[in-house]
Enzyme design. Sequence first.
Site, PDB file in Angstrom:
ATOM      1  N   SER A 141       1.296  -3.206  -2.511  1.00 31.80           N
ATOM      2  CA  SER A 141       0.409  -4.341  -2.276  1.00 31.80           C
ATOM      3  C   SER A 141      -0.920  -3.830  -1.714  1.00 31.80           C
ATOM      4  CB  SER A 141       1.089  -5.366  -1.373  1.00 31.80           C
ATOM      5  OG  SER A 141       0.472  -6.627  -1.492  1.00 31.80           O
ATOM      6  N   ASP A 162       4.824 -11.412 -10.983  1.00 33.33           N
ATOM      7  CA  ASP A 162       4.244 -11.342  -9.637  1.00 33.33           C
ATOM      8  C   ASP A 162       3.127 -12.370  -9.526  1.00 33.33           C
ATOM      9  OD1 ASP A 162       3.092 -10.721  -7.183  1.00 33.33           O
ATOM     10  OD2 ASP A 162       3.141  -8.558  -7.526  1.00 33.33           O
ATOM     11  N   HIS A 197       6.769  -9.971  -6.700  1.00 33.62           N
ATOM     12  CA  HIS A 197       6.079  -9.058  -5.794  1.00 33.62           C
ATOM     13  C   HIS A 197       7.038  -8.109  -5.078  1.00 33.62           C
ATOM     14  CE1 HIS A 197       2.347  -7.912  -3.895  1.00 33.62           C
ATOM     15  NE2 HIS A 197       2.892  -8.015  -2.689  1.00 33.62           N
TER      16      HIS A 197
END
Length: 191
Positions: free
Chosen positions: A36, A122, A161
């Site tokens: 991320s 995601d 994610h």
Amino acid sequence: MLGKKQNVFDDFHAAAEYLVQKRYTTSEKLIISGGSNGGLLVAACANQRPELFKCVVAHVGVMDMLRFHKFTIGHAWTTDYGCSDKEEEFQWLIKYSPLHNVKVLSGETQYPATLLLTGDHDDRVVPLHSFKFIAELQHVLGAESKQTNPLMVLIDTKSGHGAGKPTSKIINETADIYGFIARILNIQWNE
């Protein structure tokens, strides 16, 4: 953070240099990984100091710092990063945006072996970040004869994610990552 984001990358480089200087490792064995915002970190660091790292593994990274705010929840991150719609903030972002700073390297230096990971569903860091970044890496560096390190992306299907991923997918992804790293470091398995 905003206009001082470069400090994060400078600190990361300094930590890597320390590990090499103190002989804990060498640049030929230094693997960096992040997810991320950490994916942004390792990709930007690889762009800025490619000679310092052997391999980069970036999970669901924010790679397009000029357009991140236009997709899903990205608009909420402008308080952390800034917004390219504002001239001053554009100037901060363009300097470290991984997508916008891929370049052919001078001399014999090549880009580190790179594995990007993303989930096709995601909705936090949309997969287009990884798609665009790997396309740019391959476009700019793929035809360079000195670029023998692989530039790859692993797209997990029916995944987001990361949170809530079934154990079987976690095991498979981890095996893929360690397999990639082992190949890059030329690690021999003992049975």
